[in-house]
Scaffold this active site. Structure first.
Site: not given
Ligand code: RIB
Length: 296
Positions: A40, A179, A237, A243
């Site tokens: 979020g 995805n 990473d 997101d």
């Molecule tokens: O999408 C990545 C997120 O998924 C991470 O930051 C972790 O908190 C999980 O919720």
């Protein structure tokens, strides 16, 4: 037009490993860091860094004060974040040598939303505002119904996918961002084109963005289909890559950009995010993304 995310805030405990731990194995890790995360808040930060006006709402415990500081730092309105007597959500994330991750999630305060809280938050928004949701907080079916009644445009990232989503009326969703694994879970199919066909059959008025890892992303609505390859980089990473894509895509929609341009910008933003560790802090600002695209 403003955007509201009602979504998770997690303290991410990130361990560097040479491979993802196997059942029964004890594995020594080479590094450990704590980052701000949660799908979020990551997506709210991406929206804000992409230039959108965004409000984040959700719950944290006393140990979650740093989320309020981060909202201030990155320009996310935090008026509707509530502190409660619970632990802030957290994760344990392993990142291997190929930058792949796996995540254990403890919901904590993210799972304490109430009808009263949701009603109060939504009372500050109106028809035409965007609501962005993921599946890391409770009350999703109620939130969707109430926001739809108000005429808000709802975008859903059905992640992590689980059976709780079956209680949601997905016909009320205007934009799906998912995805290929989640696309497969929603439709029971594996081919990306077939997943898009099925989603459009189920939700004909929706806009659908399907991210495909190293194969980029595809977009479909009832009139158009576009695809976008990835920008190749050395990833360290991949946490929050999706997101970042989601936040940039929605910000692009809000500013009226053309879909192919939005896809390109979102893919570039994600490609920058994966070159940095962590979640919230890894998401680039719009200027950086534009500059990187110009230097292409
Ligand atoms: O999408 C990545 C997120 O998924 C991470 O930051 C972790 O908190 C999980 O919720």
């Amino acid at each position: 037009m403003k955007a509201l995310t009602i979504g998770s805030m997690n303290i991410d405990h990130v361990y560097s490993v040479n491979h993802i731990v196997q059942p029964g194995e004890t594995l020594t890790t080479s590094d450990m860091n704590i980052f701000l995360g949660g799908k979020g808040i990551n997506q709210s930060m991406a929206l804000a860094k992409a230039g959108a006006t965004v409000y984040h709402s959700g719950m944290i415990g006393e140990d979650g004060e740093m989320f309020l500081d981060a909202c201030k730092e990155y320009g996310v309105n935090s008026d509707y974040i509530k502190k409660i007597d619970e632990k802030t959500g957290h994760t344990i994330i392993q990142v291997d040598e190929n930058a792949q991750n796996c995540i254990l999630l403890y919901g904590g305060a993210n799972q304490c939303l109430t009808k009263e809280f949701v009603d109060d938050v939504l009372s500050h928004f109106e028809k035409g505002d965007i609501l962005l949701l993921q599946n890391e907080v409770n009350m999703l079916p109620y939130i969707i119904d109430k926001a739809y009644e108000k005429g808000m445009k709802i975008a859903l990232n059905p992640s992590p996918y689980d059976e709780k989503l079956s209680a949601c009326d997905l016909k009320k969703i205007s934009v799906f961002l998912l995805n290929e694994i989640e696309g497969g879970q929603v439709t029971g199919l594996s081919d990306p084109e077939e997943i898009l066909d099925k989603l459009l059959e189920l939700y004909p008025d929706a806009q659908i963005v399907l991210t495909l890892g190293k194969d980029g992303a595809v977009y479909a609505d009832k009139n158009n289909r576009y695809s976008q390859p990835i920008f190749k980089v050395k990833a360290v990473d991949t946490t929050a890559a999706g997101d970042t894509f989601t936040g940039y895509f929605l910000a692009g929609l809000m500013s009226g950009m053309e879909i192919p341009d939005i896809l390109k910008m979102s893919a570039k933003a994600s490609s920058i995010a994966v070159t940095r560790p962590g979640a919230v802090g890894s998401i680039p600002y719009r200027d950086e993304v534009i500059k990187a695209l110009e230097e292409q």
